[in-house]
Design a protein around this motif. Structure first.
Motif, PDB file in Angstrom:
ATOM      1  N   LYS A  62       0.826  -1.220   0.000  1.00  0.00           N
ATOM      2  CA  LYS A  62       0.000   0.000   0.000  1.00  0.00           C
ATOM      3  C   LYS A  62       0.857   1.264   0.000  1.00  0.00           C
ATOM      4  CE  LYS A  62      -3.956  -2.171   2.188  1.00  0.00           C
ATOM      5  NZ  LYS A  62      -4.813  -2.234   3.383  1.00  0.00           N
ATOM      6  N   GLY A  63       2.190   1.099   0.014  1.00  0.00           N
ATOM      7  CA  GLY A  63       3.090   2.244  -0.024  1.00  0.00           C
ATOM      8  C   GLY A  63       3.208   3.004   1.276  1.00  0.00           C
ATOM      9  N   LEU A  64       2.763   2.416   2.378  1.00  0.00           N
ATOM     10  CA  LEU A  64       2.778   3.118   3.666  1.00  0.00           C
ATOM     11  C   LEU A  64       4.147   3.127   4.327  1.00  0.00           C
ATOM     12  CD1 LEU A  64      -0.594   1.783   5.084  1.00  0.00           C
ATOM     13  CD2 LEU A  64      -0.150   3.995   3.982  1.00  0.00           C
ATOM     14  N   ILE A  65       4.969   2.105   4.039  1.00  0.00           N
ATOM     15  CA  ILE A  65       6.327   2.034   4.584  1.00  0.00           C
ATOM     16  C   ILE A  65       7.256   1.423   3.545  1.00  0.00           C
ATOM     17  CG2 ILE A  65       5.640   1.807   7.009  1.00  0.00           C
ATOM     18  CD1 ILE A  65       6.379  -1.186   6.774  1.00  0.00           C
ATOM     19  N   GLN A  66       8.530   1.663   3.744  1.00  0.00           N
ATOM     20  CA  GLN A  66       9.579   0.962   3.012  1.00  0.00           C
ATOM     21  C   GLN A  66      10.284   0.066   4.018  1.00  0.00           C
ATOM     22  OE1 GLN A  66      12.254   3.260   0.414  1.00  0.00           O
ATOM     23  NE2 GLN A  66      11.070   5.051   1.068  1.00  0.00           N
ATOM     24  N   VAL A  67      10.624  -1.133   3.610  1.00  0.00           N
ATOM     25  CA  VAL A  67      11.412  -2.018   4.454  1.00  0.00           C
ATOM     26  C   VAL A  67      12.717  -2.292   3.719  1.00  0.00           C
ATOM     27  CG1 VAL A  67      11.560  -4.250   5.605  1.00  0.00           C
ATOM     28  CG2 VAL A  67       9.374  -3.059   5.494  1.00  0.00           C
ATOM     29  N   LYS A  68      13.797  -1.925   4.342  1.00  0.00           N
ATOM     30  CA  LYS A  68      15.127  -2.192   3.810  1.00  0.00           C
ATOM     31  C   LYS A  68      15.600  -3.480   4.473  1.00  0.00           C
ATOM     32  CE  LYS A  68      15.263   1.842   1.757  1.00  0.00           C
ATOM     33  NZ  LYS A  68      15.367   2.072   0.345  1.00  0.00           N
ATOM     34  N   ILE A  69      15.679  -4.532   3.690  1.00  0.00           N
ATOM     35  CA  ILE A  69      16.056  -5.843   4.205  1.00  0.00           C
ATOM     36  C   ILE A  69      17.574  -5.949   4.252  1.00  0.00           C
ATOM     37  CG2 ILE A  69      15.963  -8.322   3.757  1.00  0.00           C
ATOM     38  CD1 ILE A  69      13.212  -7.809   2.454  1.00  0.00           C
ATOM     39  N   ILE A  70      18.091  -6.346   5.400  1.00  0.00           N
ATOM     40  CA  ILE A  70      19.524  -6.534   5.598  1.00  0.00           C
ATOM     41  C   ILE A  70      19.729  -8.027   5.840  1.00  0.00           C
ATOM     42  CG2 ILE A  70      21.527  -5.887   6.969  1.00  0.00           C
ATOM     43  CD1 ILE A  70      19.798  -3.396   7.843  1.00  0.00           C
ATOM     44  N   PRO A  71      20.121  -8.771   4.790  1.00  0.00           N
ATOM     45  CA  PRO A  71      20.237 -10.220   4.948  1.00  0.00           C
ATOM     46  C   PRO A  71      21.448 -10.633   5.775  1.00  0.00           C
ATOM     47  CG  PRO A  71      20.765  -9.568   2.690  1.00  0.00           C
ATOM     48  CD  PRO A  71      20.391  -8.322   3.432  1.00  0.00           C
ATOM     49  N   VAL A  72      21.213 -11.615   6.633  1.00  0.00           N
ATOM     50  CA  VAL A  72      22.277 -12.237   7.419  1.00  0.00           C
ATOM     51  C   VAL A  72      22.094 -13.750   7.329  1.00  0.00           C
ATOM     52  CG1 VAL A  72      22.496 -10.296   9.024  1.00  0.00           C
ATOM     53  CG2 VAL A  72      20.976 -12.179   9.598  1.00  0.00           C
ATOM     54  N   GLY A  73      23.102 -14.470   7.719  1.00  0.00           N
ATOM     55  CA  GLY A  73      23.010 -15.928   7.737  1.00  0.00           C
ATOM     56  C   GLY A  73      23.773 -16.469   8.924  1.00  0.00           C
ATOM     57  N   PHE A  74      23.100 -17.298   9.695  1.00  0.00           N
ATOM     58  CA  PHE A  74      23.732 -17.860  10.888  1.00  0.00           C
ATOM     59  C   PHE A  74      24.352 -19.230  10.624  1.00  0.00           C
ATOM     60  CE2 PHE A  74      20.626 -14.878  12.679  1.00  0.00           C
ATOM     61  CZ  PHE A  74      21.469 -14.134  13.478  1.00  0.00           C
ATOM     62  N   ARG A  75      23.954 -19.876   9.532  1.00  0.00           N
ATOM     63  CA  ARG A  75      24.510 -21.184   9.157  1.00  0.00           C
ATOM     64  C   ARG A  75      25.050 -21.068   7.730  1.00  0.00           C
ATOM     65  NH1 ARG A  75      19.643 -24.785   9.024  1.00  0.00           N
ATOM     66  NH2 ARG A  75      19.019 -22.954   7.955  1.00  0.00           N
ATOM     67  N   ALA A  76      25.849 -22.030   7.310  1.00  0.00           N
ATOM     68  CA  ALA A  76      26.466 -21.978   5.982  1.00  0.00           C
ATOM     69  C   ALA A  76      25.406 -21.849   4.879  1.00  0.00           C
ATOM     70  CB  ALA A  76      27.320 -23.217   5.755  1.00  0.00           C
ATOM     71  N   GLU A  77      24.327 -22.627   4.982  1.00  0.00           N
ATOM     72  CA  GLU A  77      23.281 -22.582   3.949  1.00  0.00           C
ATOM     73  C   GLU A  77      22.605 -21.210   3.892  1.00  0.00           C
ATOM     74  OE1 GLU A  77      19.029 -24.649   2.732  1.00  0.00           O
ATOM     75  OE2 GLU A  77      19.976 -25.212   4.614  1.00  0.00           O
ATOM     76  N   THR A  78      22.262 -20.675   5.048  1.00  0.00           N
ATOM     77  CA  THR A  78      21.560 -19.394   5.039  1.00  0.00           C
ATOM     78  C   THR A  78      22.508 -18.241   4.729  1.00  0.00           C
ATOM     79  OG1 THR A  78      21.728 -19.127   7.449  1.00  0.00           O
ATOM     80  CG2 THR A  78      19.743 -20.190   6.593  1.00  0.00           C
TER      81      THR A  78
END
Length: 133
Positions: free
Chosen positions: A33-49
């Protein structure tokens, strides 16, 4: 969300079920709906992620790939040929702040105070009301 909408920064792990639910909560009612922006900051705690987060960070269409991953229509590959340096920096930043779980979201409130949401926000309407307009 649309340009100029308030911003929330969220550290997320690609396989974190709480991250999935939190961003699904935000997508339909707030992001789309354009009410917010979410800036995703990816992290990984295991090798796969870590590899999945690195793939996401390197993707030119990361937001689309992320939401396809959330709805189960596209999996994030755990490619080992993608540099994980950026994701490792994200994780180091998170750990320097002594945060060890995702989702972790940060935003600047209407009053200028920086606020932190640990885990899935329980009341998104209150968070939205706390954001500057």
């Amino acid at each position: 969300g649309k340009d100029g909408a308030p911003v929330i920064y969220s550290f997320v792990d690609p396989q974190c079920p709480h991250c999935h639910e939190f961003l699904k909560d935000l997508k339909a009612d707030y992001i789309d709906k354009g009410l917010i922006q979410v800036k995703i900051i990816p992290v990984g705690f295991r090798a796969e992620t870590l590899a999945q987060a690195a793939f996401l960070l390197a993707s030119p269409d990361a937001a689309n790939k992320w939401f396809k991953h959330l709805d189960g229509t596209e999996l994030l590959p755990a490619k080992t040929d993608v540099s994980t340096q950026g994701v490792q920096k994200n994780l180091s930043l998170m750990q320097a702040w002594k945060f060890t779980a995702t989702p972790l979201s940060v935003y600047r409130a209407r009053d200028g105070e920086v606020k932190i949401i640990r885990g899935r926000a329980k009341d998104l309407a209150t968070v939205l009301a706390d954001l500057p307009s």
